[in-house]
Design a protein around this motif. Sequence first.
Motif, short mmCIF file in Angstrom:
data_model
loop_
_atom_site.label_atom_id
_atom_site.label_comp_id
_atom_site.label_asym_id
_atom_site.label_seq_id
_atom_site.Cartn_x
_atom_site.Cartn_y
_atom_site.Cartn_z
N MET C 50 0.80 -1.21 0.00
CA MET C 50 0.00 0.00 0.00
C MET C 50 0.84 1.27 0.00
N ARG C 215 -6.50 -1.70 12.53
CA ARG C 215 -7.81 -2.33 12.48
C ARG C 215 -8.64 -2.09 13.73
N SER C 223 -5.11 -2.92 6.37
CA SER C 223 -5.85 -4.12 6.01
C SER C 223 -6.20 -4.91 7.26
N PRO C 257 -16.44 7.03 -2.10
CA PRO C 257 -17.67 6.46 -1.55
C PRO C 257 -17.42 5.69 -0.24
N PRO C 258 -18.51 5.39 0.50
CA PRO C 258 -18.35 4.83 1.84
C PRO C 258 -17.55 3.53 1.87
N SER C 259 -17.67 2.72 0.82
CA SER C 259 -17.03 1.40 0.88
C SER C 259 -15.52 1.50 0.86
N VAL C 260 -14.96 2.59 0.37
CA VAL C 260 -13.51 2.70 0.33
C VAL C 260 -13.02 3.78 1.28
N ILE C 263 -9.10 4.66 2.42
CA ILE C 263 -7.99 4.39 1.50
C ILE C 263 -7.23 5.68 1.20
N SER C 364 -1.45 5.31 -10.56
CA SER C 364 -2.32 4.40 -9.83
C SER C 364 -3.36 5.15 -9.01
N HIS C 367 -6.04 5.65 -11.59
CA HIS C 367 -6.66 4.35 -11.79
C HIS C 367 -7.59 4.00 -10.63
N GLN C 368 -7.07 4.17 -9.41
CA GLN C 368 -7.81 3.80 -8.21
C GLN C 368 -9.13 4.58 -8.10
N LYS C 370 -10.71 6.16 -10.46
CA LYS C 370 -11.57 5.87 -11.59
C LYS C 370 -12.31 4.55 -11.34
N GLU C 371 -11.56 3.55 -10.92
CA GLU C 371 -12.15 2.21 -10.81
C GLU C 371 -13.01 2.08 -9.56
N LEU C 372 -12.54 2.65 -8.45
CA LEU C 372 -13.24 2.41 -7.20
C LEU C 372 -14.39 3.38 -7.00
N ASP C 374 -15.32 5.92 -9.47
CA ASP C 374 -15.84 6.55 -10.68
C ASP C 374 -15.60 8.05 -10.66
#
Lengths: 262, 339, 628
Positions: C50, C215, C223, C257-260, C263, C364, C367-368, C370-372, C374
């Motif tokens: 990471m 965590r 992670s 968004p909330p899911s990521v 990060i 990246s 990329h990150q 864009k993919e995660l 949008d």
Amino acid sequence: MTTTATRPGGRARAAISARTLRTDRWWLAPLITFLGLSAWVAYATVRVFLHKWFYVDEYHYLTPFYSPCLTDRCGDAAEFGTPLPNFWLIPEAALTLPFLLLFRLTCYYYRKAYYRAFWLSPPACAVPDGHRTYSGETRFPLVFQNAHRYAFYAAFLISIINTWDAVRAQTTGLGLGNVVLWVNVIMLWAYTLSCHSCRHIAGGRLKHFSKHPVRYRFWTFVSKLNTRHMQLAWITLGTLALTDFYIMAVSAGWFSDLRIIG
Amino acid sequence: MKRHFRVWRGDSSGGDLEDFDVEVNDGEVVLDIIHRLQATEAPDLACRWNCKAGKCGSCSMEINGMPRLGCMTRMSTFTAAETITITPLRTFPVIRDLVTDVSFNYEKARETPAFAPPAGVAPGQYRMQQIDVERSQEFRKCIECYLCQNTCHVVRDHEENKEAFSGPRFFIRAAELDMHPLDDRTDRKQHAQQSQGLGFCNITKCCTEVCPEHIKITDNAIIPMKERVVDRRYDPLVRLGRKIFRRDQLESEGALPSQRTARVTAETPSGRRLPEAPAVGPDGRLDISELAAPSQGGLSPFGEDLTFPLPPEQVTYHHPEPDPTLPQSEPPATGGSNS
Amino acid sequence: MTTTTERQLYDVVVIGAGGAGLRAAIEARLAGKRTAIISKSLFGKAHTVMAEGGAAAAMGNVNSRDNWMVHFRDTMRGGKFLNNFRMAELHAKEAPERIWELETYGALFDRTKDGKISQRNFGGHEYPRLAHVGDRTGLELIRTLQQKIVSLQQEDFAETGSYDSRIRVFQETTITELLLDGDRIAGAFGYYRDSGDFVVFEAPAVVLATGGVGRSYKVTSNSWEYTGDGHALALRSGATLINMEFLQFHPTGMVWPPSVKGILVTESVRGDGGVLRNSEGKRFMFDYVPDVFRKQYAETEEEADRWYTDPDNNRRPPELLPRDEVARAINSEVKAGRGSPAGGVFLDVSTRLPAEQIIKRLPSMHHQFKELADVDITKEPMEVGPTCHYVMGGVEVDPDSGAAFGSVQGLFAAGEVSGGMHGSNRLGGNSLSDLLVFGKRAGEHAAAYVETLAKRPTPSRVDLAAATEVALAPLVRGEGENPYRLQQDLQAVMGDLVGIIRREGELSDALKRLHELRVRVANVAVGGDRRYNPGWHLALDLRNMLIVSECTAKAALEREESRGGHTREDFPKMSAEWRRINLVCSLDEAGEVHLERKPVPTLRPELLDLFERSELAKYMTDEELGAE
């Protein structure tokens, strides 16, 4: 219902009964490829053995399917002599067509296309192979796919002949036929130069680009073209067939060439 | 809003798709749904994951039949009514639920010869140009999610090829090292062809299609490697050019003899050639199709491209004469742990 | 339930397969020791991947004025002089060698024009110093070390016929307990995640390289592996932890968004021209430059913008302040109601650089997002906020050898799990070089320690039986608390009460709640069997998270000042008196956490002379300055 594992022993794969779980229309692409390639091959075969309507005398238009024209039937179209016998099974361009066929058959893009669409190996990603056993290109006859390099060298020479055809036709003025011929030739060059073998020869085989700046630039150029290799493969099929059809039509007198000059 | 999911649950003795209705929120990915399942209905649902950002390549799975990363598959790519089916990777043996045994890949990694540092270049003295390292850098983006290995039909549909075929991941590794400006080995191509099974690949490009890092596996690694094999085996012009110009940096045959000797005597064991099995099939017999072999007759158990006698500086065998400067035989460094 | 336990004999056992663990294992193997690497996940998936920015090493490739002394100064400044000076010194001196060594393993860093390793700017570093590969340096590092280990295994194969004869990787294996023979390490007890079978590693030396504790927090970039295993193992075997109150909250994590959520957005976004704005569109960082940094940072936007092209004649933009300052500034803006819709601020690079430049420099990241999410970072700003990222505190170690302090012998620690090196705040890029420098040292000294032993310590059977029982308890219990629920509750306590801004009342409250949680964790139960059962794995990790959280909360309550990664609202000033104190955490026989104060080691005079007296005066007491 619990299905049992497909393979005996401890190291079994997950027992999933469906052969593929893909829900999209994965069969569409191979189907289109199948139909497209089949139609083109059918048209080309008919045309090559038709032995007529391949040359427009007035404007020196020669269809690429008959170039270079090497039999007695050629008449004025024969630029390089007529060494071949007059037998219906021998195409006018019998010395070049096999190499062009080989070039396209061993092309890295067409290989993907027909392995998927015709041989179903595999039809699409994550869809099972249509065959029980598989040895790829490791043995006869598919090991000869590696001859693509030779085919490229041949195709390169043939592209020069095609260019000559376009230049020769240019001596009569300018008509739509000339434009068609030029577009076809340019596309053929683009396809030929975008070949993976060409990319490799141009510079891909080097270990240190920094020591060969000129080849590096050439490699960069070919690499850019190479990303469009698939599109160019289809475009050239189209331009070849269209060029041939146009010349056939003018030659047969179905319609006359649209003249711009002369 | 609740969405319908089918998740494969089971182990090597069997299993089946189980149905779940799970709450899905805006902006979530498939891995979030699996976590929600674990926290609610199925606490023992097995699934690998680590970074949740598409950087570690742990959460490989098959979603609606396509190999994908769970953390990189946004729920917004599915329609609301769609049932989403999640299964483990098909190509590898299953351990439990979505977790598979990917040791195939680690075994193949071990069989790929490692980077061989150039002789006589001290650490800190490495000089490379950016344009020379860029090609290899593309392949080093690989996050080892093994989706390419999983989707490749050579092993996915033909388990028996696993022994002879290393898979796209290790073709890009071979290409990476072959294109590395300072790698000291010249036999990467031979290795790719003879030991990794490069010829099995029929470039149907599924590896490129599923790569989450968008590495152009086929165009930039596999095809160039195939072409490099063609270079040394089949291409007449290249051979001619080599004769005329007496140089070929690709093969770097022109390396100074002094360097070469230095390399053999200086201990660089990681660059040592791995033992290669004779070229026979699993049944112990030679391939029938002689026509396909570059030389007719029985294939040499030493590999087809070795001619004897070998130049002495290329022989890596050390004669077992006692070396006065070294202790007689170095005991395996167990520190008495086996006592 | 069967409880057969496999036995494995090794000389050195390295727990953790991230950068530090792999580097330690390579060194132990090169020293001729039979080495085991234990990894909680698959080999090569460690959290090190990471790290995006780079590895700091004063190689001077880009700016030849850089050297180890400048790097040392930057590290001490960043850590607010609470660093263990010897560690900072070793780190600054040895980092370049460790980076160069990676090239001999096959790493391919980005290059300068003359073919050397390129170095980039990063927050807190005076000169461009970070060796990098695009923005995936961590991946390059882990892959390089992984491949080096494979190459060592190939050597062993050529010699012995077995890849595993001298160095073996146990993937997906978790250690739950260290085994002792008196005060000496005798081995480690754990289980294979896939089969659930138990395994005992008998080894005289153990290197901890388990990473951090993130965590335990609600919003984190870490992670699932980061459950403080190494910290807890060290405590239970008699070692001590220092300065656990210092946690780094990365100022810019994704908040939408909330899911990521959590990060990271790498600091190089700011290094390459990205700016922070609040909801009013104001570039607010200019309002938050603390006095100690006033001299080095630009005061106007014009000057800051000039710096990107002409760093020698202009001062740096305040976006490049150390992480804690940026995190605190963002926190203040959000609290003042000038935050973004999702509760962060805007990080904008889209209006500052042309799109192709952004894609080239931050591939990246682009990329990150864009993919995660949008989100196209070349077109719109990102929404970012503080996220728990790194723990500066950790196992108290001897700076030179990495050997753990406390009563235990044969225990070593390196990387994030060890404490002291980064003081109260870590500079970006220092963690990757930390891994390499101290990973190597820990491996080397663990091997040397094994050499000095006359006889191998042996783990006692009683300990083994006890470890087995503890490990099986959640499965045997049948009825009890849900581990996922407990983890959520723990994360809520830590995130809300021991988060980025702390208060006395909240901290005491947190301690009370952690005590309640401890009772509940003792009663955790999971269903299913032992084969790859994530519920069971979490249940066993909870114990570790809890004990480490308690150390953090206790130390945070004790330290009555604000410094680096520890901000007390009720004590907003940095105190020169507190700078002299390390807070050391230990565990007594009954399993209770104890905290004591220890003096911070005094800087050697020649190192002290590297700083201007006026700068030292900001950190040190008159007494210390007088004693100079």
